[in-house]
Motif scaffolding. Structure first.
Motif, short mmCIF file in Angstrom:
data_model
loop_
_atom_site.label_atom_id
_atom_site.label_comp_id
_atom_site.label_asym_id
_atom_site.label_seq_id
_atom_site.Cartn_x
_atom_site.Cartn_y
_atom_site.Cartn_z
N SER A 124 0.81 -1.21 0.00
CA SER A 124 0.00 0.00 0.00
C SER A 124 0.85 1.27 0.00
O SER A 124 1.86 1.36 0.69
CB SER A 124 -0.91 -0.01 1.23
N GLU A 125 0.39 2.27 -0.77
CA GLU A 125 1.07 3.57 -0.79
C GLU A 125 1.06 4.22 0.59
O GLU A 125 1.99 4.94 0.94
CB GLU A 125 0.40 4.50 -1.80
N GLU A 126 0.03 3.97 1.36
CA GLU A 126 -0.10 4.58 2.69
C GLU A 126 0.78 3.87 3.72
O GLU A 126 1.02 4.40 4.79
CB GLU A 126 -1.55 4.56 3.17
N GLU A 127 1.22 2.67 3.40
CA GLU A 127 2.03 1.89 4.34
C GLU A 127 3.48 1.84 3.82
O GLU A 127 4.05 2.87 3.55
CB GLU A 127 1.43 0.48 4.49
N MET A 128 4.02 0.65 3.65
CA MET A 128 5.42 0.48 3.26
C MET A 128 5.64 0.49 1.75
O MET A 128 6.77 0.62 1.29
CB MET A 128 5.95 -0.85 3.83
N GLY A 129 4.57 0.36 0.98
CA GLY A 129 4.68 0.21 -0.47
C GLY A 129 5.37 1.34 -1.20
O GLY A 129 6.07 1.12 -2.18
N GLU A 130 5.20 2.57 -0.73
CA GLU A 130 5.84 3.74 -1.37
C GLU A 130 7.14 4.13 -0.68
O GLU A 130 8.07 4.58 -1.33
CB GLU A 130 4.91 4.95 -1.34
N ARG A 131 7.21 3.96 0.62
CA ARG A 131 8.37 4.44 1.38
C ARG A 131 9.63 3.65 1.06
O ARG A 131 10.72 4.20 0.99
CB ARG A 131 8.07 4.37 2.87
N PHE A 132 9.50 2.34 0.90
CA PHE A 132 10.66 1.50 0.67
C PHE A 132 10.86 1.28 -0.81
O PHE A 132 9.91 1.16 -1.58
CB PHE A 132 10.51 0.17 1.42
N LYS A 133 12.12 1.22 -1.22
CA LYS A 133 12.48 1.10 -2.63
C LYS A 133 13.31 -0.16 -2.86
O LYS A 133 13.93 -0.69 -1.94
CB LYS A 133 13.29 2.32 -3.09
N VAL A 134 13.34 -0.60 -4.11
CA VAL A 134 14.11 -1.77 -4.51
C VAL A 134 14.98 -1.38 -5.70
O VAL A 134 14.50 -0.77 -6.65
CB VAL A 134 13.18 -2.94 -4.91
N LEU A 135 16.25 -1.74 -5.63
CA LEU A 135 17.18 -1.55 -6.74
C LEU A 135 17.76 -2.93 -7.03
O LEU A 135 18.30 -3.57 -6.14
CB LEU A 135 18.30 -0.58 -6.37
N ALA A 136 17.62 -3.39 -8.26
CA ALA A 136 18.16 -4.69 -8.65
C ALA A 136 19.48 -4.49 -9.37
O ALA A 136 19.64 -3.54 -10.13
CB ALA A 136 17.17 -5.42 -9.56
N ILE A 137 20.42 -5.38 -9.11
CA ILE A 137 21.71 -5.36 -9.80
C ILE A 137 21.92 -6.74 -10.41
O ILE A 137 21.89 -7.75 -9.70
CB ILE A 137 22.86 -5.01 -8.83
#
Length: 146
Positions: A124-137
């Motif tokens: 959720s955008e209101e929860e952890m969905g927007e705050r945390f990011k993922v970068l793949a290498i």
């Protein structure tokens, strides 16, 4: 640190922010990351370092009979993203997997509710969905990381 603090390195236990050294091995640790700098380090700086090493190796080989060689890699790791945790988990099938678990005959109503709440918290955008990011290498493949 405290809840809502500007700490760049934080620890969490049972959904509450705690001191990072309060219980080593039993807390979740998170950090603020400069994804632009990290992506640049992987996509640009790493390639420049390998190119420099390859040219130095070429020079050294011309001056000796050394068999060791550093070569330019065509399959260099590349950084992709960042994307939000919600986007990443959704693209990895988290919603479909949750639905499948909920529809399982062995899943109780209480477990189904917990699964829904957990998915909501993670994407959720209101929860952890927007705050945390993922970068793949990884190495770019024709179908992956397009």
């Amino acid at each position: 640190g405290n809840e809502g603090s500007r700490d760049t390195l934080r620890a969490f236990r049972k959904h509450r922010q705690v001191d990072i050294l309060s219980s080593p091995g039993t807390v979740d640790i998170t950090a603020d990351v400069d994804f632009g700098a990290l992506r640049n380090a992987v996509n640009h700086d790493m390639q420049m370092t390998i190119d420099r090493a390859a040219s130095q190796t070429d020079e050294a080989q011309r001056n000796s009979n050394n068999d060791f060689a550093v070569t330019k890699s065509e399959n260099m790791p590349e950084a992709f993203g960042p994307v939000t945790q919600g986007q990443f988990l959704a693209s990895m099938g988290a919603v479909e997997r949750t639905i499948k678990l909920i529809e399982d005959d062995n899943t109780t109503d209480e477990e189904a509710e917990e699964l829904c709440m957990a998915l909501e918290r993670l994407v959720s955008e209101e929860e952890m969905g927007e705050r945390f990011k993922v970068l793949a290498i990884g190495e770019k493949k024709s179908v992956i990381f397009a």
